[in-house]
Write a protein that holds these residues in place. Structure first.
Motif, PDB file in Angstrom:
ATOM      1  N   GLY A   1      25.619  25.980   7.692  1.00 49.33           N
ATOM      2  CA  GLY A   1      27.073  25.520   8.583  1.00 49.33           C
ATOM      3  C   GLY A   1      27.078  25.519   9.975  1.00 49.33           C
TER       4      GLY A   1
ATOM      5  N   ALA B   1      28.637  23.022  11.330  1.00 55.09           N
ATOM      6  CA  ALA B   1      29.674  21.970  11.470  1.00 55.09           C
ATOM      7  C   ALA B   1      30.801  22.495  12.856  1.00 55.09           C
ATOM      8  N   ARG B   2      30.327  23.512  12.858  1.00 57.09           N
ATOM      9  CA  ARG B   2      31.318  24.245  13.968  1.00 57.09           C
ATOM     10  C   ARG B   2      30.672  25.697  14.930  1.00 57.09           C
TER      11      ARG B   2
ATOM     12  N   ILE C   1      29.916  22.527   4.164  1.00 54.20           N
ATOM     13  CA  ILE C   1      30.519  21.906   3.066  1.00 54.20           C
ATOM     14  C   ILE C   1      31.191  21.059   3.743  1.00 54.20           C
TER      15      ILE C   1
ATOM     16  N   ASN D   1      22.519  30.387   8.081  1.00 49.22           N
ATOM     17  CA  ASN D   1      24.118  30.960   8.990  1.00 49.22           C
ATOM     18  C   ASN D   1      25.357  30.678   8.547  1.00 49.22           C
TER      19      ASN D   1
ATOM     20  N   SER E   1      23.416  38.159   9.994  1.00 47.62           N
ATOM     21  CA  SER E   1      23.817  39.265   9.610  1.00 47.62           C
ATOM     22  C   SER E   1      25.391  39.164  10.089  1.00 47.62           C
TER      23      SER E   1
HETATM   24  N1  LIG Z   1      31.875  35.008  15.162  1.00 49.97           N
HETATM   25  C1  LIG Z   1      31.825  35.564  15.140  1.00 49.97           C
HETATM   26  O1  LIG Z   1      31.705  36.856  15.696  1.00 49.97           O
HETATM   27  C2  LIG Z   1      30.436  36.747  13.924  1.00 49.97           C
HETATM   28  C3  LIG Z   1      29.446  38.264  14.552  1.00 49.97           C
HETATM   29  C4  LIG Z   1      28.560  37.995  13.772  1.00 49.97           C
HETATM   30  C5  LIG Z   1      28.365  37.493  12.403  1.00 49.97           C
HETATM   31  N2  LIG Z   1      28.558  35.745  12.138  1.00 49.97           N
HETATM   32  C6  LIG Z   1      28.149  35.214  11.164  1.00 49.97           C
HETATM   33  O2  LIG Z   1      27.969  34.178  12.531  1.00 49.97           O
HETATM   34  C7  LIG Z   1      27.706  32.714  11.220  1.00 49.97           C
HETATM   35  C8  LIG Z   1      28.567  31.673  11.386  1.00 49.97           C
HETATM   36  O3  LIG Z   1      29.957  32.455  12.117  1.00 49.97           O
HETATM   37  P1  LIG Z   1      30.520  31.765  12.831  1.00 49.97           P
HETATM   38  O4  LIG Z   1      31.846  32.296  13.563  1.00 49.97           O
HETATM   39  O5  LIG Z   1      30.250  30.359  13.851  1.00 49.97           O
HETATM   40  O6  LIG Z   1      31.983  31.490  12.064  1.00 49.97           O
HETATM   41  P2  LIG Z   1      33.099  29.539  11.521  1.00 49.97           P
HETATM   42  O7  LIG Z   1      33.686  30.227  10.330  1.00 49.97           O
HETATM   43  O8  LIG Z   1      33.755  28.994  12.611  1.00 49.97           O
HETATM   44  O9  LIG Z   1      31.408  28.206  10.920  1.00 49.97           O
HETATM   45  C9  LIG Z   1      30.894  28.500   9.199  1.00 49.97           C
HETATM   46  C10 LIG Z   1      30.808  27.832   9.067  1.00 49.97           C
HETATM   47  O10 LIG Z   1      30.204  27.428   7.565  1.00 49.97           O
HETATM   48  C11 LIG Z   1      30.641  26.860   7.035  1.00 49.97           C
HETATM   49  N3  LIG Z   1      30.208  27.274   4.903  1.00 49.97           N
HETATM   50  C12 LIG Z   1      31.121  28.199   4.904  1.00 49.97           C
HETATM   51  N4  LIG Z   1      31.390  28.061   3.685  1.00 49.97           N
HETATM   52  C13 LIG Z   1      29.929  27.605   3.233  1.00 49.97           C
HETATM   53  C14 LIG Z   1      29.247  27.246   2.017  1.00 49.97           C
HETATM   54  N5  LIG Z   1      29.429  27.484   0.878  1.00 49.97           N
HETATM   55  N6  LIG Z   1      28.239  25.939   2.060  1.00 49.97           N
HETATM   56  C15 LIG Z   1      27.733  25.100   3.543  1.00 49.97           C
HETATM   57  N7  LIG Z   1      29.341  26.147   4.119  1.00 49.97           N
HETATM   58  C16 LIG Z   1      29.522  26.416   4.353  1.00 49.97           C
HETATM   59  C17 LIG Z   1      31.671  26.373   7.434  1.00 49.97           C
HETATM   60  O11 LIG Z   1      32.922  25.339   7.084  1.00 49.97           O
HETATM   61  C18 LIG Z   1      31.422  26.305   8.449  1.00 49.97           C
HETATM   62  O12 LIG Z   1      31.324  25.482   9.446  1.00 49.97           O
HETATM   63  C19 LIG Z   1      28.421  33.371   9.302  1.00 49.97           C
HETATM   64  O13 LIG Z   1      27.625  33.975   8.824  1.00 49.97           O
HETATM   65  C20 LIG Z   1      29.215  34.800  10.926  1.00 49.97           C
HETATM   66  O14 LIG Z   1      29.369  35.737   9.138  1.00 49.97           O
HETATM   67  C21 LIG Z   1      29.990  35.683  13.392  1.00 49.97           C
END
Ligand SMILES: NC(=O)c1ccc[n+]([C@@H]2O[C@H](COP(=O)([O-])OP(=O)(O)OC[C@H]3O[C@@H](n4cnc5c(N)ncnc54)[C@H](O)[C@@H]3O)[C@@H](O)[C@H]2O)c1
Length: 243
Positions: free
Chosen positions: A12, A14-15, A37, A84, A135
């Motif tokens: 994950g 990419a962003r 993905i 992640n 998590s």
């Molecule tokens: N942003 C928050 O406040 C927050 C809080 C707690 C936990 N998290 C966790 O942190 C992690 C990252 O969150 P984020 O906010 O950067 O999310 P985001 O949506 O900005 O990025 C998630 C990335 O995961 C990729 N992805 C999704 N499904 C996939 C798959 N099947 N295979 C490969 N890649 C895949 C997406 O394309 C995306 O680039 C996640 O696990 C999220 O649950 C985020």
């Protein structure tokens, strides 16, 4: 906290938080394998950081195996895995489709299981490794509208502790990070009221965290400085969990 000579897979990447971890690890000279993905986005960040970029769905057995195989082919070893990648499919339980429940569990929990199983084989042989699972505070608190997501993130804590018990004797450390509210595309999609409810709980001035705040802990857990830490779940949440 130099990672020179260490190979790290970040899913994950990419962003958002994954991209911030990739940038932080790149500054510490890790050999980076970035999986996402989203093909276009992962290729572009991989190019920018001089990393290997792989378009892969880590929730499929083949997808997860391919990422680990590519890391070994390219760099010959694998020391660090950051699970992640994650998704949300929010709805109140009474309106939640079984498909939305399954999708979230598949990516957020099955994915880290598959990635860890494939990576641990190499780490055990080397008698050294670091697995870091992303998590969420929501895994400990629950959240209305996110039963699937909260269940997946609580499940990830159980996976983290079980893996720590199975792999500790072989030198593999397994820990989880529990972010609170971090400003990314994932949280941008939340309804305004949900954002306000979250931020009201932040003890540090009601401010959201930045992806870089999470990346600093990921770096510590990936580095040799944390070699005596395993089975831990560490919040990066501005105090939200205890509020
Ligand atoms: N942003 C928050 O406040 C927050 C809080 C707690 C936990 N998290 C966790 O942190 C992690 C990252 O969150 P984020 O906010 O950067 O999310 P985001 O949506 O900005 O990025 C998630 C990335 O995961 C990729 N992805 C999704 N499904 C996939 C798959 N099947 N295979 C490969 N890649 C895949 C997406 O394309 C995306 O680039 C996640 O696990 C999220 O649950 C985020």
């Amino acid at each position: 906290m130099n990672l020179a000579g260490k190979t790290a897979i970040i899913t994950g990447a990419a962003r958002g938080i994954g991209a911030a971890i990739a940038e932080r690890f790149a500054r510490e000279k890790a050999n980076l394998v970035l999986a996402d993905i989203d093909e276009g986005a992962v290729e572009s960040i991989a190019k920018r950081l001089g990393a290997v970029g792989i378009a892969s769905d880590i929730s499929s057995e083949e997808g997860a195996q391919e990422v680990v195989d590519r890391a070994i082919e390219r760099f010959g070893s694998l020391e660090i895995l950051v699970n992640n990648a994650g998704i949300t499919r929010d709805a109140l339980v009474l309106r939640m489709k079984a498909e939305s429940f399954d999708d979230v569990l598949r990516v957020n929990l099955r994915g880290p299981f598959l990635m860890s199983r494939a990576a641990a084989k190499h780490m055990i042989k080397a008698r050294y490794g670091k697995i870091i699972n992303m998590s969420s505070v929501v895994g400990s608190m629950g959240n209305a509208g996110q039963a699937n997501y909260a269940a997946s993130k609580a499940g990830l804590v159980g996976l983290t502790m079980s893996l720590a018990k199975e792999l500790g004797g072989r030198g593999v450390r397994v820990n989880a990070i529990a972010p609170g509210f971090i400003a990314t595309e994932m949280t941008e999609r939340l309804p305004k009221e949900a954002i306000e409810t979250f931020l009201n709980k932040v003890l540090l001035g009601g401010l959201p965290g930045r992806p870089e705040d999470v990346a600093e802990l990921a770096l510590f857990l990936a580095s040799a400085n944390s070699d005596y830490i395993t089975g831990a779940v560490i919040p990066v949440d501005g105090g939200m969990l205890i509020a």
